[in-house]
Enzyme design. Structure first.
Site, short mmCIF file in Angstrom:
data_model
loop_
_atom_site.label_atom_id
_atom_site.label_comp_id
_atom_site.label_asym_id
_atom_site.label_seq_id
_atom_site.Cartn_x
_atom_site.Cartn_y
_atom_site.Cartn_z
N GLY A 15 6.52 -9.48 -12.28
CA GLY A 15 7.11 -10.61 -12.84
C GLY A 15 7.42 -11.75 -11.88
O GLY A 15 8.22 -12.68 -12.12
N ASN A 17 5.41 -14.34 -11.23
CA ASN A 17 4.99 -15.64 -11.81
C ASN A 17 5.98 -15.74 -12.95
O ASN A 17 6.26 -17.00 -13.23
CB ASN A 17 3.63 -15.28 -12.51
CG ASN A 17 2.61 -15.49 -11.61
OD1 ASN A 17 2.28 -16.92 -10.96
ND2 ASN A 17 1.85 -14.43 -10.89
N HIS A 104 -4.99 -16.12 -13.81
CA HIS A 104 -5.95 -15.21 -12.97
C HIS A 104 -5.95 -15.31 -11.51
O HIS A 104 -6.30 -16.54 -11.11
CB HIS A 104 -7.34 -15.18 -13.73
CG HIS A 104 -8.25 -13.98 -13.37
ND1 HIS A 104 -8.15 -12.76 -13.70
CD2 HIS A 104 -9.10 -13.98 -12.36
CE1 HIS A 104 -9.16 -12.05 -13.07
NE2 HIS A 104 -9.63 -12.69 -12.20
C1 GRF Z 1 -0.84 -11.94 -10.52
O1 GRF Z 1 -1.57 -12.10 -9.47
C2 GRF Z 1 -1.55 -12.55 -11.92
O2 GRF Z 1 -2.47 -13.50 -11.47
C3 GRF Z 1 -2.31 -11.35 -12.40
O3 GRF Z 1 -1.40 -10.28 -12.16
C4 GRF Z 1 -0.47 -10.56 -11.16
C5 GRF Z 1 0.87 -10.61 -11.63
O4 GRF Z 1 1.72 -10.70 -10.62
N1 GRF Z 1 -2.75 -11.54 -13.89
P1 GRF Z 1 3.48 -10.71 -11.07
O5 GRF Z 1 3.72 -9.71 -12.07
O6 GRF Z 1 3.51 -11.98 -11.72
O7 GRF Z 1 4.18 -10.82 -9.81
#
Ligand code: GRF
Length: 230
Positions: A15, A17, A104
């Protein structure tokens, strides 16, 4: 009523992001156009659930079959997939068409599609010998990683990169790109047109983005902000 869009963030992993979205909206304060209303994961143990709780945000654990009802119950305006690995039912992509986005960790349509997620993406980039990768934010439709692209930012591949080192460089850009795309979508600065094309915003990063070195975070953030200027 604040008039702000109610966002659901769907996340299966740590999480980071999600955290970037929460932090960016908090930094915007009254200027923000959206609030994270709920964080949804497939399991209670997902790191994203802990982060949501830490921020005082409602959480839900939902299997794909109950996703639509979970989002509807929260009166969700925008759905953000941030490292969400479960299948998103067509009922959801259709009901929130033009209001559901994904991040992505590569430059789509390359290195995307079924089975290409997480470290697998970066491994595929390195195995192909690609010199440039990046981050893509796109609208979600019924097909994995294929919806119309909202924004992309290139990231150089360095000699000697491992999937881990490349993931870290791309993730830094993701953390700046995704929150700004969420706010822009909430403001209406970008939208999905009836012709299936993205209106507003910009789909191409400025020339400065194609430098071999990524600039510092503040410069990068300002350049990404410029993508979404109304
Ligand atoms: C990120 O690299 C996103 O682009 C991909 O999965 C990863 C998630 O990372 N779809 P986080 O859980 O947000 O740390």
């Amino acid at each position: 009523m604040s008039g702000r869009k109610r966002v659901a963030v769907l996340a299966s992993g740590g999480g980071s992001n999600l955290q970037a979205v929460i932090d960016h909206l908090a930094a915007l304060g009254d200027r923000r156009a959206a609030d994270v209303a709920v964080v949804v994961a497939g399991r209670e143990s997902a790191g994203a659930i802990a982060r949501a709780k830490g921020a005082g945000i409602a959480t839900a654990v939902a299997a794909p079959g109950s996703l639509e009802a979970t989002l509807a119950a929260q009166s969700i305006d925008l759905v953000v997939l941030a490292g969400y690995l479960s299948f998103v039912p067509v009922a959801v992509t259709e009901r929130w068409a033009g209001r559901i986005i994904n991040i992505h960790p590569a430059l789509l349509p390359s290195f995307g599609g079924h089975g290409l997620y997480g470290q697998r993406v970066h491994r595929a980039v390195l195995e192909a010998g690609a010199r440039v990768t990046g981050a893509t934010v796109h609208f979600v439709d019924a097909e994995y990683d294929r919806g119309p692209i909202i924004a992309q930012w290139p990231v150089p591949v360095a000699a000697g990169d491992t999937p881990e080192s490349l993931a870290a460089r791309v993730l830094r850009v993701e953390h700046l790109l995704l929150p700004r795309a969420v706010d822009a979508l909430a403001r209406g600065a970008v939208a999905l047109g009836t012709d299936g094309r993205v209106c507003g915003g910009a789909v191409i990063a400025p020339a400065s983005a194609f430098s071999l070195q990524l600039p510092d975070d503040a410069t990068l953030a300002a350049e990404i902000d410029a993508l979404f200027r109304p």
